[in-house]
Design a protein around this motif. Structure first.
Motif, short mmCIF file in Angstrom:
data_model
loop_
_atom_site.label_atom_id
_atom_site.label_comp_id
_atom_site.label_asym_id
_atom_site.label_seq_id
_atom_site.Cartn_x
_atom_site.Cartn_y
_atom_site.Cartn_z
N LYS A 1 -0.62 9.84 0.70
CA LYS A 1 -0.70 10.85 1.62
C LYS A 1 0.91 11.79 2.73
N LEU A 2 1.78 12.89 1.86
CA LEU A 2 2.85 12.32 2.89
C LEU A 2 2.80 13.71 4.14
N TYR A 3 3.18 13.64 4.87
CA TYR A 3 2.66 14.95 6.16
C TYR A 3 4.52 14.62 6.49
N GLU A 4 4.92 16.27 6.73
CA GLU A 4 6.23 16.69 7.75
C GLU A 4 4.95 16.97 8.94
N ASP A 5 6.19 16.67 9.82
CA ASP A 5 6.05 16.70 11.86
C ASP A 5 4.28 16.60 11.77
N SER A 6 4.00 17.38 12.53
CA SER A 6 2.08 17.03 13.39
C SER A 6 1.62 17.94 12.78
N ASN A 7 1.81 18.42 11.17
CA ASN A 7 0.96 19.08 10.11
C ASN A 7 -0.54 18.66 9.82
N VAL A 8 -1.46 19.11 9.82
CA VAL A 8 -2.28 18.35 9.15
C VAL A 8 -2.69 17.94 7.76
N ALA A 9 -2.38 18.80 7.32
CA ALA A 9 -2.40 18.55 5.82
C ALA A 9 -1.58 18.59 5.07
N PRO A 10 -1.59 17.38 3.73
CA PRO A 10 -0.60 16.85 3.39
C PRO A 10 0.45 17.55 2.99
N VAL A 11 1.86 17.36 2.70
CA VAL A 11 2.70 18.72 2.17
C VAL A 11 2.61 17.52 0.24
N ALA A 12 2.32 16.91 0.56
CA ALA A 12 2.03 16.37 -1.20
C ALA A 12 1.75 14.89 -0.93
N ILE A 13 1.11 14.73 -2.58
CA ILE A 13 0.45 13.36 -2.83
C ILE A 13 1.33 12.50 -3.58
N VAL A 14 0.95 11.16 -3.40
CA VAL A 14 1.88 10.01 -4.57
C VAL A 14 0.69 9.34 -5.01
N GLN A 15 1.50 8.55 -6.61
CA GLN A 15 0.69 8.02 -7.34
C GLN A 15 1.46 7.15 -7.60
N CYS A 16 0.78 5.95 -7.25
CA CYS A 16 2.05 4.90 -7.82
C CYS A 16 1.28 3.70 -9.00
N LYS A 17 2.31 3.49 -10.07
CA LYS A 17 2.03 3.10 -11.43
C LYS A 17 3.30 1.71 -11.43
N SER A 18 2.28 0.69 -11.44
CA SER A 18 4.03 -0.53 -11.36
C SER A 18 3.87 -1.50 -12.76
N TRP A 19 3.04 -0.33 -13.67
CA TRP A 19 3.64 -0.85 -15.24
C TRP A 19 4.90 -1.56 -15.52
N LYS A 20 4.59 -3.31 -15.75
CA LYS A 20 5.55 -3.33 -15.97
C LYS A 20 6.59 -3.60 -17.33
N ALA A 21 5.68 -2.96 -18.93
CA ALA A 21 6.29 -2.94 -19.72
C ALA A 21 5.95 -1.62 -20.13
N ARG A 22 5.18 -0.62 -20.06
CA ARG A 22 4.54 0.54 -20.15
C ARG A 22 5.21 2.01 -19.56
N GLN A 23 5.37 2.75 -20.79
CA GLN A 23 5.54 3.68 -19.57
C GLN A 23 4.61 4.38 -19.92
N VAL A 24 4.90 5.48 -18.85
CA VAL A 24 2.94 6.28 -18.54
C VAL A 24 3.20 8.08 -19.55
#
Length: 171
Positions: free
Chosen positions: A70-93
């Motif tokens: 979860k990404l936050y700016e300054d002291s905001n309580v709510a996230p400004v964005a969320i991040v999903q990570c896929k470390s698939w080696k050889a497969r397109q998302v």
């Protein structure tokens, strides 16, 4: 007779003793991103966003519900964005994980999402992302983002990425 151990050789000249299989990368590449085990990939992603000025909170163990960071700016309580990570080696998302991610964004009430992938996205997935406030970051773009950082920050991320056994999945 003088017989240096591999460790002593490495200490004197790090280029002498490492075999290609054990040598740690000295710079960032898409190949390195694809070698990272999944939790390390997430850690590097979170650290990249910290270096870019966000407060990045990784979700701890257990099912992440489609959110890795979860990404936050300054002291905001709510996230400004969320991040999903896929470390698939050889497969397109494809479009399916992005649709699921959009559902998570909606559920969380977050307007922006970032989907980090070690590989790349299908054309359909890229179009879906653009239409739905999701930044689809493939391996090449991930490296470009790292390369915008200071040399010191790039080295720091590289140390985090390649510390210990960074290729074997942790679970």
């Amino acid at each position: 007779e003088f017989n240096e151990s591999a460790q002593e050789k490495r200490r004197v000249n790090p280029l002498l003793a490492d075999t290609p299989g054990n040598a740690k990368p000295l710079s960032w590449s898409v190949d390195l991103l694809r070698e990272l085990e999944w939790t390390r990939f997430e850690t590097v992603g979170a650290e990249l966003f910290r270096e870019l000025g966000f407060r990045a909170e990784m979700l701890v163990s257990g099912p992440d519900g489609g959110i890795d960071v979860k990404l936050y700016e300054d002291s905001n309580v709510a996230p400004v964005a969320i991040v999903q990570c896929k470390s698939w080696k050889a497969r397109q998302v494809g479009i399916k994980p992005l649709r699921e991610f959009l559902g998570v964004m909606t559920h969380e009430g977050v307007k922006e999402g970032i989907f980090l992938a070690a590989f790349d996205f299908t054309r359909e997935a890229v179009e879906f992302a653009k239409a739905n406030r999701i930044e689809a970051v493939d391996g090449k773009r991930f490296i470009q983002m790292i390369n915008t950082l200071s040399e010191e920050a790039q080295r720091k991320l590289l140390r985090i990425a390649t510390e210990g056994d960074y290729k074997t999945p942790s679970c």
